[in-house]
Scaffold this active site. Structure first.
Site, PDB file in Angstrom:
ATOM      1  N   ASP A  13      -3.395   3.669   9.358  1.00 55.46           N
ATOM      2  CA  ASP A  13      -4.626   3.679   8.415  1.00 55.46           C
ATOM      3  C   ASP A  13      -4.502   5.345   7.699  1.00 55.46           C
ATOM      4  O   ASP A  13      -5.522   5.464   7.215  1.00 55.46           O
ATOM      5  CB  ASP A  13      -5.799   3.252   8.596  1.00 55.46           C
ATOM      6  CG  ASP A  13      -5.881   1.782   9.047  1.00 55.46           C
ATOM      7  OD1 ASP A  13      -5.105   0.879   8.465  1.00 55.46           O
ATOM      8  OD2 ASP A  13      -6.472   1.504  10.179  1.00 55.46           O
ATOM      9  N   HIS A  41      -0.994  -1.470   3.821  1.00 51.59           N
ATOM     10  CA  HIS A  41      -1.101  -0.337   3.037  1.00 51.59           C
ATOM     11  C   HIS A  41      -1.395  -0.689   1.556  1.00 51.59           C
ATOM     12  O   HIS A  41      -0.933  -1.408   0.830  1.00 51.59           O
ATOM     13  CB  HIS A  41       0.082   0.753   3.172  1.00 51.59           C
ATOM     14  CG  HIS A  41       1.553  -0.132   3.195  1.00 51.59           C
ATOM     15  ND1 HIS A  41       2.217  -0.652   4.251  1.00 51.59           N
ATOM     16  CD2 HIS A  41       2.122  -0.712   2.067  1.00 51.59           C
ATOM     17  CE1 HIS A  41       3.083  -1.325   4.036  1.00 51.59           C
ATOM     18  NE2 HIS A  41       3.079  -1.279   2.617  1.00 51.59           N
TER      19      HIS A  41
END
Length: 427
Positions: A13, A41
């Site tokens: 992340d 993503h």
């Protein structure tokens, strides 16, 4: 021209999607080399936001060929759903290539993932429940189903029947679940065959030829270094190798062809799921980072655990990946703090430890030793060059660079594609 690996330097992340998409307009191929739809993503193009889980970020760049390598595990339903969603929004997905050697996530892999996690109770790992781990286990046990098996029905039937002989025993006798019918699984898998077939290719040959011809190839890692099955905070890890070495095995390209390895590094630290996290915050600062940074998992929908920057982790990522550069993301999130603590070392059993401990027990007991850096209040989202940043923001970046062991060559100052400061070119 270079072959580059771009990967997460923390627990995932970090903003890899933005970094990959930023480079995607300048490269010829973007390659996913491990993981599956447990990655997530978000890429912002203009006023459009795209959430991708399986497809490479480069699919949003018109001149780029996106590739799913042999090291990826593919859920065919998720694959076709993502392709359909992009097509509906006008994105051309016709150039996608998928390795015939990539393994497929089957319905029984997903079932086993979910029931195993529930069975573990408080000892659970924090899996996404998407069948990733069981699919990699099948691969290692040599009972996995590969993309190419969709095009030989007899082989597919034999493999599914052989796999279910053992798995049905497990489901019935350990988890008290009904047996899964092999014929139903085969039928489910074959329904995807014709739609996927146009994308299937010998990706290893194509990628090696492309590099030899001077094309620019970008290898995109999912998750992050600290989630690597070998180098992460085991057992709270993923089932594959997001680290740089995984790009070679997961795409079939030798290490001598990789010219640059870029680590994506968030200006603070986050983690999803269980496992040690020395700088985790349980106070209003942690909540502020979560709120301002929009820290909610793209794949899981779970709030991310938030904490201050951890320099020993960054140095560890530099070491195990051979990083040549960092791309620092989300610097703008830190705007407004009067002081910003940075973890420079740990205290373990009363002793100062400078590097990430190899012993998992030590890491679980590590207490962060902080150095406070001065913050800034100015809006940095419009900054185009490093000198546009406030002096304290510049000093923060320089301090992180010195502590982390590799140059910071780009800085994200906002979520948009253009909200990036490029210090050194990656190409």
């Amino acid at each position: 021209m270079p072959a580059l690996v771009l990967l997460g330097a923390q627990w995932g992340d970090e903003g890899k999607g933005k970094a990959t998409d930023l480079l995607g307009g300048s490269v010829d191929y973007v390659v996913r080399y491990q993981g599956g739809n447990n990655a997530g993503h978000t890429v912002v193009v203009g006023d459009q936001k795209y959430a991708l889980h399986l497809l490479p970020s480069g699919i949003l760049s018109p001149g780029c060929t996106p590739v799913i390598g042999n090291g990826v595990v593919v859920d065919p339903a998720v694959l076709l759903s993502e392709l359909s969603g992009l097509n509906e929004r006008g994105v051309d997905t016709s150039k996608l290539l998928i390795s015939g050697n990539a393994h497929l996530i089957t319905p029984y892999n997903v079932t086993l993932d979910k029931v195993t996690e529930r069975f573990l109770g408080k000892r659970k790992i924090g899996t996404t429940g998407r069948g990733i781990g069981p699919t990699y286990a099948d691969k290692i046990n040599r009972v996995g189903i590969r993309v190419q098996d969709l095009y030989d029905e007899s082989i597919l039937e034999q493999k599914v029947e052989a796999a279910l002989e053992q798995k049905n025993q497990l489901l019935a006798k350990v988890f008290n679940r009904r047996a899964i019918e092999a014929g139903k699984v085969v039928e489910d898998m074959l329904q995807y065959a014709e739609q996927i077939k146009p994308f299937v290719a010998d990706t290893t040959l194509i990628l090696n030829d492309a590099i030899d011809e001077g094309k620019v190839v970008l290898f995109e890692g999912g998750q992050g270094t600290l989630l690597d099955v070998d180098h992460g905070t085991y057992p709270f890890v993923t089932s594959s190798n997001p680290t740089a070495g995984g790009a070679c095995t997961g795409a079939g390209v030798g290490p001598t062809k990789i010219s640059r390895v870029i680590g994506i590094l968030k200006a603070y630290t986050t983690r999803v799921g269980a496992g040690p996290f020395p700088t985790e915050l349980h106070d209003e600062d942690g909540e502020a980072l979560r709120r301002i940074g929009g820290e909610r998992g793209v794949t899981t929908g779970r709030d991310r655990r938030c904490g201050w920057f951890d320099a020993p982790i960054a140095r560890y990522a530099t070491r195990v990946n051979g990083l040549t550069d960092f791309f620092l993301t989300k610097l703008d999130v830190l705007t407004g703090w009067e002081r910003i603590p940075v973890c420079v070392a740990y205290e373990i059993d009363g002793k100062r430890v400078e590097e990430l401990p190899y012993n998992q027990t030590d890491f679980h007991h590590a207490k962060p030793i902080y150095e406070n850096l001065p913050g800034w209040s100015e809006d940095i989202t419009k900054a185009k060059t490093f000198s546009d940043l406030p002096k304290n923001a510049q000093a923060y970046v320089k301090a992180l660079e010195e502590m982390s062991g590799a140059p910071i060559s780009a800085i994200g100052v906002g979520p948009g594609r253009t909200e990036t400061i490029e210090i050194n070119s990656f190409l």
